[in-house]
Enzyme design. Sequence first.
Site, PDB file in Angstrom:
ATOM      1  N   ASP A   1       1.043  -1.256   0.108  1.00  0.00           N
ATOM      2  CA  ASP A   1       0.018   0.039   0.063  1.00  0.00           C
ATOM      3  C   ASP A   1       0.783   1.284  -0.176  1.00  0.00           C
ATOM      4  O   ASP A   1       1.546   1.503   0.902  1.00  0.00           O
ATOM      5  CB  ASP A   1      -0.945   0.046   1.237  1.00  0.00           C
ATOM      6  CG  ASP A   1      -1.962   1.213   1.011  1.00  0.00           C
ATOM      7  OD1 ASP A   1      -1.481   2.102   0.688  1.00  0.00           O
ATOM      8  OD2 ASP A   1      -3.085   0.808   1.467  1.00  0.00           O
TER       9      ASP A   1
ATOM     10  N   ARG B   1     -12.102  -4.330  -7.066  1.00  0.00           N
ATOM     11  CA  ARG B   1     -13.031  -3.892  -8.375  1.00  0.00           C
ATOM     12  C   ARG B   1     -12.480  -4.636  -9.588  1.00  0.00           C
ATOM     13  O   ARG B   1     -11.091  -5.005  -9.450  1.00  0.00           O
ATOM     14  CB  ARG B   1     -12.616  -2.284  -8.525  1.00  0.00           C
ATOM     15  CG  ARG B   1     -13.090  -1.482  -7.431  1.00  0.00           C
ATOM     16  CD  ARG B   1     -14.698  -1.279  -7.376  1.00  0.00           C
ATOM     17  NE  ARG B   1     -15.367  -0.517  -6.604  1.00  0.00           N
ATOM     18  CZ  ARG B   1     -16.183  -0.778  -5.386  1.00  0.00           C
ATOM     19  NH1 ARG B   1     -15.855  -2.186  -5.167  1.00  0.00           N
ATOM     20  NH2 ARG B   1     -16.537  -0.100  -4.786  1.00  0.00           N
TER      21      ARG B   1
ATOM     22  N   ASP C   1     -14.939 -12.272  -7.290  1.00  0.00           N
ATOM     23  CA  ASP C   1     -16.335 -11.990  -7.124  1.00  0.00           C
ATOM     24  C   ASP C   1     -16.691 -10.640  -7.892  1.00  0.00           C
ATOM     25  O   ASP C   1     -17.944 -10.327  -8.087  1.00  0.00           O
ATOM     26  CB  ASP C   1     -16.278 -11.484  -5.527  1.00  0.00           C
ATOM     27  CG  ASP C   1     -17.905 -11.561  -5.086  1.00  0.00           C
ATOM     28  OD1 ASP C   1     -18.720 -12.443  -5.432  1.00  0.00           O
ATOM     29  OD2 ASP C   1     -18.142 -10.287  -4.772  1.00  0.00           O
TER      30      ASP C   1
ATOM     31  N   GLU D   1     -18.227  -6.679 -15.950  1.00  0.00           N
ATOM     32  CA  GLU D   1     -19.356  -7.329 -15.061  1.00  0.00           C
ATOM     33  C   GLU D   1     -20.658  -7.197 -15.674  1.00  0.00           C
ATOM     34  O   GLU D   1     -21.237  -5.869 -15.547  1.00  0.00           O
ATOM     35  CB  GLU D   1     -19.199  -6.750 -13.735  1.00  0.00           C
ATOM     36  CG  GLU D   1     -19.896  -7.528 -12.506  1.00  0.00           C
ATOM     37  CD  GLU D   1     -19.372  -7.128 -11.231  1.00  0.00           C
ATOM     38  OE1 GLU D   1     -18.434  -7.338 -10.664  1.00  0.00           O
ATOM     39  OE2 GLU D   1     -20.393  -6.524 -10.549  1.00  0.00           O
TER      40      GLU D   1
ATOM     41  N   HIS E   1     -20.638 -11.056  -7.676  1.00  0.00           N
ATOM     42  CA  HIS E   1     -20.773  -9.924  -6.654  1.00  0.00           C
ATOM     43  C   HIS E   1     -21.392 -10.285  -5.561  1.00  0.00           C
ATOM     44  O   HIS E   1     -22.093  -9.341  -5.139  1.00  0.00           O
ATOM     45  CB  HIS E   1     -20.887  -8.786  -7.588  1.00  0.00           C
ATOM     46  CG  HIS E   1     -20.452  -7.368  -7.159  1.00  0.00           C
ATOM     47  ND1 HIS E   1     -20.090  -6.440  -7.845  1.00  0.00           N
ATOM     48  CD2 HIS E   1     -20.163  -7.154  -6.022  1.00  0.00           C
ATOM     49  CE1 HIS E   1     -19.692  -5.366  -7.144  1.00  0.00           C
ATOM     50  NE2 HIS E   1     -19.575  -5.749  -5.901  1.00  0.00           N
TER      51      HIS E   1
ATOM     52  N   GLY F   1     -20.309  -8.716  -0.783  1.00  0.00           N
ATOM     53  CA  GLY F   1     -20.690  -7.743   0.177  1.00  0.00           C
ATOM     54  C   GLY F   1     -22.141  -8.048   0.643  1.00  0.00           C
ATOM     55  O   GLY F   1     -22.605  -9.227   0.421  1.00  0.00           O
TER      56      GLY F   1
END
Length: 337
Positions: free
Chosen positions: A187, A248, A271, A276, A295, A298
């Site tokens: 990161d 993403r 996922d 998409e 997806h 979540g």
Amino acid sequence: MSSTPSRRPRALFAMGRRHRDALFPPAVVDRLAHHVDIDPEYVAESFDGVVDPAAVEILITSWGCPPLDEAVLGRMPELKAVVHAAGSVKHHVTDACWDRGILVSTAAAANAVPVAEYTLAAVLFANKRVREIGGLYREHRDALDWAAHYPDLGNYRRTVGLVGASLVGRRVLELLRPHDFDVLLADPHLDPAEARSMGARLVELDDLLAASDVVSLHAPALPETHHLLDARRLSLLRDGATLVNTGRGSLIDTEALTDEASTGRIHAVLDVTEPEVLPAASPLYTLPNVLLTPHIAGSLGGELQRITRSALDEIERYCAGKEFAHPVSRAALTTSA
């Protein structure tokens, strides 16, 4: 029993109706109506035709909320707060909102919980070779020497690399702590001490890809992260490694991943994808070393209640004159989802 506050700000649901129905059933709306003046039946799927928009002080938004541009805000001079019952606010909170000083809250932290749980399950199953062994067991219907088939089977002292210390990434780091993993983190916005405090060792992305048994993506979709994993970086993954993407779809070059996965050299749990949904002819649907889910990491089903509770808590805080527990700032959106 507490009495209804003497001043209840006017609120409006702004989202897709099916999302309102799932997030705010009648019992929840009853609790909400104790704090705000809201039409329990009306849902603004567009801002055309809203009755008395000038009186709206709080917008309760979720998936499907139209953009809050200057024209919309011009019809809502009293709007002071947006409470988002979902994750990212980038789809509807515009610069016009920040320019006017509107307060914004998000339930992204609540939505991060099931995504992190999905990720942990993907990591544990990947190292245990659950998908491959399950397929062999179904085919042979007999007990085989699994250790002979997969001599590296298991999670003990395996290396897990996380790309991005986002809300989800940090939650995944928490969930990984009880396990015997070596955890790497890439990161650009962290220093080594911060990474160590989260139980990880900060490394460069290329080094993480080459050293990890499982790589999990938790970076935001930004211009600089588009196709972050291109053909060159995918080639750095060690043989047998598993790539997990709950972030993403645009983080991965889909064509390059398809080429790499088609060799059977690496595994993937996806996922989210780009595009998409994938075209029906995509090999990623049928490759035995790829698991595609639509997806679902979540919040879904009963998990939506966590988002609802977060939004209700924020509305109650606003009505009590307190600061949001989960505020969003314009500056933060430059490095987050």
